[in-house]
Write an enzyme that holds these catalytic residues in place. Sequence first.
Site, short mmCIF file in Angstrom:
data_model
loop_
_atom_site.label_atom_id
_atom_site.label_comp_id
_atom_site.label_asym_id
_atom_site.label_seq_id
_atom_site.Cartn_x
_atom_site.Cartn_y
_atom_site.Cartn_z
N ASP A 20 0.86 -1.19 0.00
CA ASP A 20 0.00 0.00 0.00
C ASP A 20 0.89 1.24 0.00
O ASP A 20 1.69 1.43 0.92
CB ASP A 20 -0.88 -0.04 1.27
CG ASP A 20 -1.85 1.14 1.34
OD1 ASP A 20 -1.96 1.87 0.34
OD2 ASP A 20 -2.47 1.31 2.41
N ASP A 116 -3.44 2.59 -5.58
CA ASP A 116 -2.19 2.60 -4.81
C ASP A 116 -2.00 1.34 -3.96
O ASP A 116 -1.24 1.34 -3.01
CB ASP A 116 -2.10 3.86 -3.94
CG ASP A 116 -3.04 3.81 -2.75
OD1 ASP A 116 -4.08 3.13 -2.84
OD2 ASP A 116 -2.75 4.47 -1.74
N GLU A 117 -2.68 0.26 -4.31
CA GLU A 117 -2.56 -0.97 -3.52
C GLU A 117 -2.53 -2.20 -4.43
O GLU A 117 -3.24 -2.23 -5.43
CB GLU A 117 -3.78 -1.15 -2.62
CG GLU A 117 -3.81 -0.33 -1.38
CD GLU A 117 -5.09 -0.58 -0.62
OE1 GLU A 117 -5.21 -1.62 0.02
OE2 GLU A 117 -5.99 0.27 -0.69
MG LIG Z 1 -2.37 4.09 0.39
#
Ligand SMILES: [Mg+2]
Length: 465
Positions: A20, A116-117
């Site tokens: 993350d 974003d992961e």
């Molecule tokens: Mg994040």
Amino acid sequence: MNFKIKNLKFEFMNTILHIDMNSFFASVEQQANPKLRGKPIGVTGGDRETRTVLCTASYEAKKMGVKTGMQIWEAKKICPDLIIIQSNHDKYLSVTTKFLNIFKDYTDKLEVFSIDEAFLEVTSPVIARSPWQPWQSHTTKDCFVVNTPRNDIMIAQEIKQRLKDEIGECITCSIGISYNKLMAKLAGSLKKPDGLVIIPDQKEAIKVLDKIELDDICGIGPATKKRLFNMGITDFRTLRKVPKSCLVSSFKSYGEILYNMARGIDHSPIKTFFEKDEVKSIGHRLTIDHDTSDLLEIKQILLKLCELVGNRLRAKKLSAKTIHCWYRNALSSSVIPAKAGIQNAWIPGQARDDKINFTGNNMQITILPTSDGLQIFKTAWEIFQSIWNEDKIRMIGISVSNLKPDYFATLSLLPETRKQETMQKAIDKINNKYGDFTLQRAVLLKSTPIKRTPNPFLSDRRFKI
Ligand SMILES: [Mg+2]
């Protein structure tokens, strides 16, 4: 896969890494502009400084108590030096592509979870024992760490370094390593920024679960937490005591998931990019730059949102059967502390209960499958008129679901309908080339501008990695 070399026994198993990116949008902005580094910045979703919320905040801002989802006026009240940056999704998507390309070097089992992961599945020699050299281990505050040269830890450390070397020093991530996706995601959330936490097995998972709140885990939101609280279940220790049949009778199929969650069990596989479910719903919403009860204005905005939804349905050759329309009321300043709990949202370090509970209403209606923006609007407008309490509104949204391939749409041989379809194709072609609303209905002239931005879960965007 297991094998022995003399007295040394190697056992291999697949482990999951959840990666993350930390304060992703803000980090990308700080990487792109050195003048922003070390400063509190907030990235907004809209192109206005007022009446919009923060998509993310830099760690410098978070230290002051600024949180994702806060309105700008709230954030500036607790952090007057906050620098507001307008989000640039193309910039963030290009960084996402770069880090996914790095991840791809380590495994072909890669699941893109959001902008974003990601989850990675890797094979690791997790246990290596010999009679003369017992492998050491120790317990940290949050988790159990095994001091062996594990492949997954080395991969995690190398990825962290490559992100800094190949994308930029401001780009950091938190990595969780565990035996399933649920626990890997939980491990990754335990230390931010730049964390690396391992939950090696179910025994340690239960120890971690017993230290956290119910909604600290992915899959339990405020509504489920509230229902569990109403049943007297306030933590995972109590949840484990509830029989599966009881949870299933209250939560249907989700009851079994809750039962498993409390025991650190998750059977969900890594879904690689090409195995991902097709999009299940399409929607747009708008926070209006002033509170309004002007019916013409609301009508124009809703029509525009429906036209955008129709355009995306047609681009995917889909039709929708269920139309869902919702709005949020304007908040008067006297209502804010009582209804929204904003005072609580300002307490730095507070983990939960920081969401603002705007009042509003919503409803959905099922119709014949359509991808026509005007048809969707007619239903949405009917819904809005039946649910609106005539107070001023600040936000309105539309989403369509129950999606079917286009051939389920009612076919018409009527010349007028065929003419409409031909015209719609020509309008789509022009708008897709020159931008949304280059060609639009005359009723929308002088209406509120609406800019389309991709959603952070990339639900309708296939990644080219
Ligand atoms: Mg994040």
